[in-house]
Write an enzyme that holds these catalytic residues in place. Structure first.
Site, PDB file in Angstrom:
ATOM      1  N   LYS A  22      -2.469  15.899   1.007  1.00 14.24           N
ATOM      2  CA  LYS A  22      -1.096  15.456   0.714  1.00 14.24           C
ATOM      3  C   LYS A  22      -1.119  14.276  -0.259  1.00 14.24           C
ATOM      4  O   LYS A  22      -0.427  14.286  -1.271  1.00 14.24           O
ATOM      5  CB  LYS A  22      -0.403  15.026   2.021  1.00 14.24           C
ATOM      6  CG  LYS A  22       0.884  14.289   1.807  1.00 14.24           C
ATOM      7  CD  LYS A  22       1.553  13.878   3.104  1.00 14.24           C
ATOM      8  CE  LYS A  22       1.108  12.533   3.658  1.00 14.24           C
ATOM      9  NZ  LYS A  22       1.662  11.354   2.986  1.00 14.24           N
ATOM     10  N   CYS A 118       9.465   0.498   5.308  1.00 15.55           N
ATOM     11  CA  CYS A 118       9.262   1.727   6.056  1.00 15.55           C
ATOM     12  C   CYS A 118       8.768   1.342   7.437  1.00 15.55           C
ATOM     13  O   CYS A 118       8.457   0.183   7.695  1.00 15.55           O
ATOM     14  CB  CYS A 118       8.308   2.674   5.332  1.00 15.55           C
ATOM     15  SG  CYS A 118       6.625   2.461   5.767  1.00 15.55           S
ATOM     16  N   ASP A 309      -5.059   5.680   8.170  1.00 15.01           N
ATOM     17  CA  ASP A 309      -4.325   6.913   8.485  1.00 15.01           C
ATOM     18  C   ASP A 309      -4.977   7.712   9.622  1.00 15.01           C
ATOM     19  O   ASP A 309      -4.450   8.748  10.025  1.00 15.01           O
ATOM     20  CB  ASP A 309      -4.206   7.803   7.235  1.00 15.01           C
ATOM     21  CG  ASP A 309      -3.172   7.275   6.261  1.00 15.01           C
ATOM     22  OD1 ASP A 309      -2.435   6.340   6.615  1.00 15.01           O
ATOM     23  OD2 ASP A 309      -3.099   7.803   5.132  1.00 15.01           O
TER      24      ASP A 309
HETATM   25  C1  UD1 Z   1      -1.528   5.139   0.500  1.00 15.49           C
HETATM   26  C2  UD1 Z   1      -1.345   6.404   1.304  1.00 15.49           C
HETATM   27  C3  UD1 Z   1      -1.133   6.071   2.774  1.00 15.49           C
HETATM   28  C4  UD1 Z   1      -2.271   5.173   3.290  1.00 15.49           C
HETATM   29  C5  UD1 Z   1      -2.447   3.952   2.389  1.00 15.49           C
HETATM   30  C6  UD1 Z   1      -3.644   3.101   2.763  1.00 15.49           C
HETATM   31  C7  UD1 Z   1      -0.292   7.878  -0.310  1.00 15.49           C
HETATM   32  C8  UD1 Z   1       0.896   8.654  -0.711  1.00 15.49           C
HETATM   33  N1  UD1 Z   1      -0.209   7.121   0.788  1.00 15.49           N
HETATM   34  O1  UD1 Z   1      -0.318   4.404   0.612  1.00 15.49           O
HETATM   35  O2  UD1 Z   1      -1.101   7.295   3.511  1.00 15.49           O
HETATM   36  O3  UD1 Z   1      -1.935   4.731   4.589  1.00 15.49           O
HETATM   37  O4  UD1 Z   1      -2.640   4.398   1.022  1.00 15.49           O
HETATM   38  O5  UD1 Z   1      -4.809   3.866   2.755  1.00 15.49           O
HETATM   39  O6  UD1 Z   1      -1.330   7.982  -0.918  1.00 15.49           O
HETATM   40  N2  UD1 Z   1       0.792  -3.507  -0.795  1.00 15.49           N
HETATM   41  C9  UD1 Z   1       1.399  -4.621  -1.321  1.00 15.49           C
HETATM   42  N3  UD1 Z   1       1.927  -4.544  -2.583  1.00 15.49           N
HETATM   43  C10 UD1 Z   1       1.892  -3.402  -3.314  1.00 15.49           C
HETATM   44  C11 UD1 Z   1       1.262  -2.266  -2.770  1.00 15.49           C
HETATM   45  C12 UD1 Z   1       0.716  -2.358  -1.503  1.00 15.49           C
HETATM   46  O7  UD1 Z   1       1.458  -5.674  -0.698  1.00 15.49           O
HETATM   47  O8  UD1 Z   1       2.386  -3.377  -4.461  1.00 15.49           O
HETATM   48  C13 UD1 Z   1       0.225  -3.581   0.575  1.00 15.49           C
HETATM   49  C14 UD1 Z   1       0.965  -2.646   1.523  1.00 15.49           C
HETATM   50  O9  UD1 Z   1       2.097  -3.267   2.066  1.00 15.49           O
HETATM   51  C15 UD1 Z   1      -0.075  -2.359   2.570  1.00 15.49           C
HETATM   52  C16 UD1 Z   1      -1.383  -2.367   1.768  1.00 15.49           C
HETATM   53  O10 UD1 Z   1      -1.089  -3.083   0.561  1.00 15.49           O
HETATM   54  O11 UD1 Z   1      -0.113  -3.357   3.531  1.00 15.49           O
HETATM   55  C17 UD1 Z   1      -1.936  -0.991   1.462  1.00 15.49           C
HETATM   56  O12 UD1 Z   1      -1.059  -0.302   0.655  1.00 15.49           O
HETATM   57  P1  UD1 Z   1      -1.518   0.792  -0.412  1.00 15.49           P
HETATM   58  O13 UD1 Z   1      -2.996   0.883  -0.502  1.00 15.49           O
HETATM   59  O14 UD1 Z   1      -0.761   0.505  -1.661  1.00 15.49           O
HETATM   60  O15 UD1 Z   1      -0.959   2.086   0.254  1.00 15.49           O
HETATM   61  P2  UD1 Z   1      -0.023   3.200  -0.376  1.00 15.49           P
HETATM   62  O16 UD1 Z   1      -0.486   3.540  -1.743  1.00 15.49           O
HETATM   63  O17 UD1 Z   1       1.388   2.831  -0.165  1.00 15.49           O
END
Ligand code: UD1
Length: 423
Positions: A22, A118, A309
């Site tokens: 996914k 979320c 996850d």
């Molecule tokens: C992706 C996955 C999700 C998984 C996560 C961590 C997808 C569609 N989703 O989510 O299933 O749980 O990786 O492995 O691929 N953060 C910030 N600022 C940002 C971006 C992230 O502070 O601009 C923080 C988030 O709040 C979180 C952490 O970084 O606490 C991890 O986020 P991130 O690695 O970006 O996860 P996603 O890409 O959202």
């Protein structure tokens, strides 16, 4: 709204096919926005999140055709006609933010709704925005939207030092940089297999990228990208989830398409808990050794560490382990919502901030429980497979976002599980 009914029972035996990832598919689909030529994805999973991304791309003017019952996605973005990713679609799924980098790189401007919070934490997008700013983008946040503009002549290469190895921000930055003028260096980039998969696809489209899978990714911008056909990598989270089914219930199940290098840290924890994992020529075979599961401590980390996850599902296993396990959640600040539901089934869990202490019990008992997010919902199904009596999991629309044919896959190995209408 549908529910899932699970009756705990004996061992599971047989094979479970694992779908395409996914999270890889959700970043590969926006890559179509980078090129006027067709991009075809094979081995796509059939999930509601993929339908949401399809709607989003179509709303921007891309063509997305689902073939072979959704396993193949044929996409073309020759006629993009709308620069706005609307809140109505973006609010359904955080991965919608992944259209921002490609749209900006291709057309020089984009207006994308902020995804908002979320259930599992605040999840801001500041790292995505900082990376695009390092490539010269001007960003204006108003009315809940990011209004992004590239400099005259398009984005230009830059150096991005990520404070945290964000998966989504790395993906957005890699895609944007493929069409930027000059070289972009991403330091402290995420190393997840889904990023390696994205880079392999972009390379097939003509992008020049090095270093994927390591913490430094270097992208040499090109003038245009072409078309490609790409097979989506195996879903390591679906893989780990179904590996836990025989671990919890006993028996021996082969996960078709599974590979240890997608999920090494998780396999090490299974081994420590007393579960055997072996590679076969078709995938991975998982069997529960004799005796009770042993308690293990788990800390979630970016890849190659233990994936956040799979934390909820691992907790379901440890609820019946011998001894006390400590689970530390280091990626998201509010990701233990499954704990109170598992406790309704007799689990002993103490949550303090980002740490959950699980004291194993001999036996879980079936109960009505509620899914609170995607991975939490499947952890309750796993717990239900181990419990005495019947478990009814409500709000399974969360499950449909990320698991295709869960009832068919689990009943195929002997589980007593069905989907019923109503809560
Ligand atoms: C992706 C996955 C999700 C998984 C996560 C961590 C997808 C569609 N989703 O989510 O299933 O749980 O990786 O492995 O691929 N953060 C910030 N600022 C940002 C971006 C992230 O502070 O601009 C923080 C988030 O709040 C979180 C952490 O970084 O606490 C991890 O986020 P991130 O690695 O970006 O996860 P996603 O890409 O959202």
């Amino acid at each position: 709204m549908d529910s899932i009914l699970v009756r705990g029972g004996g061992p599971l035996n047989g094979q479970i096919p694992i779908a395409g990832a996914k999270n890889a598919c959700l970043t590969l689909m926006p890559a179509t926005l980078l090129s006027e030529e067709p991009l075809t994805l094979t081995n796509a999973p059939r999930l509601s999140d993929i339908k949401t991304m399809t709607q989003l791309l179509q709303s921007l003017g891309a063509e997305v055709t689902s073939l072979q019952e959704g396993k193949v996605l044929a996409m073309s973005s020759h006629g993009l006609n709308n620069p706005t990713a609307h809140y109505d679609i973006v609010r359904k799924m955080r991965a919608s933010i992944l259209v921002l980098g490609p749209m900006l790189a291709r057309d020089g401007h984009a207006i994308v709704s902020l995804p908002g919070g979320c259930a599992i934490g605040a999840r801001p997008v500041d790292l995505h925005l900082k990376a695009l700013e390092a490539m010269g983008a001007e960003l204006d946040l108003r009315d809940g939207y990011v209004h992004a503009k590239a400099p005259l002549g398009g984005l230009r290469g830059g150096t991005v030092d990520f404070e945290f190895a964000s998966v989504g921000a790395t993906e957005n930055a890699v895609m944007a940089a493929t069409l930027a003028k000059g070289t972009t260096v991403l330091n402290n980039a995420a190393r997840e297999p889904e990023i390696v998969d994205l880079v392999e696809c972009l390379r097939a489209m003509g992008a020049q990228i090095e270093g994927e899978g390591s913490s430094t990714i270097t992208i040499q911008g090109v003038d245009r990208l072409g078309g490609a056909t790409h097979r989506v990598v195996t879903d390591r989270i679906e893989l780990g989830t179904y590996m836990l089914a025989p671990a919890i219930c006993g028996g021996e199940v082969e996960l078709l398409g599974g590979k240890i290098d997608l999920i090494g840290a998780f396999c090490e924890k299974l081994d420590a808990a007393g579960i055997s994992v072996t590679e076969t020529d078709k995938g991975l075979k998982v069997a529960r050794k004799n005796g009770r599961i042993r308690a293990v401590d788990v800390t979630t980390e970016p890849f190659p560490g233990f994936p956040t996850d799979l934390q909820a599902q691992m907790m379901a296993l440890l609820c019946t382990a011998e001894g006390t396990s400590v689970l530390e959640e280091k990626i998201f600040e509010n990701r233990f919502m499954h704990a109170p539901e598992l406790m309704r089934m007799g689990a002993q869990i103490d949550v303090q901030g980002g740490t959950a202490t699980v004291t194993g019990v001999d036996q879980l008992r079936g109960a009505p429980v509620m899914a609170t997010d995607l991975r939490a919902s499947v952890s309750l199904i796993l717990a239900g497979l181990a419990a005495q009596g019947e478990t009814r999991v409500a709000r399974v629309y969360h499950l449909d976002r990320g698991y295709e044919q869960v009832v068919r896959k689990l009943s195929g190995v002997g589980a007593d599980i069905e989907r019923v209408q109503g809560e």
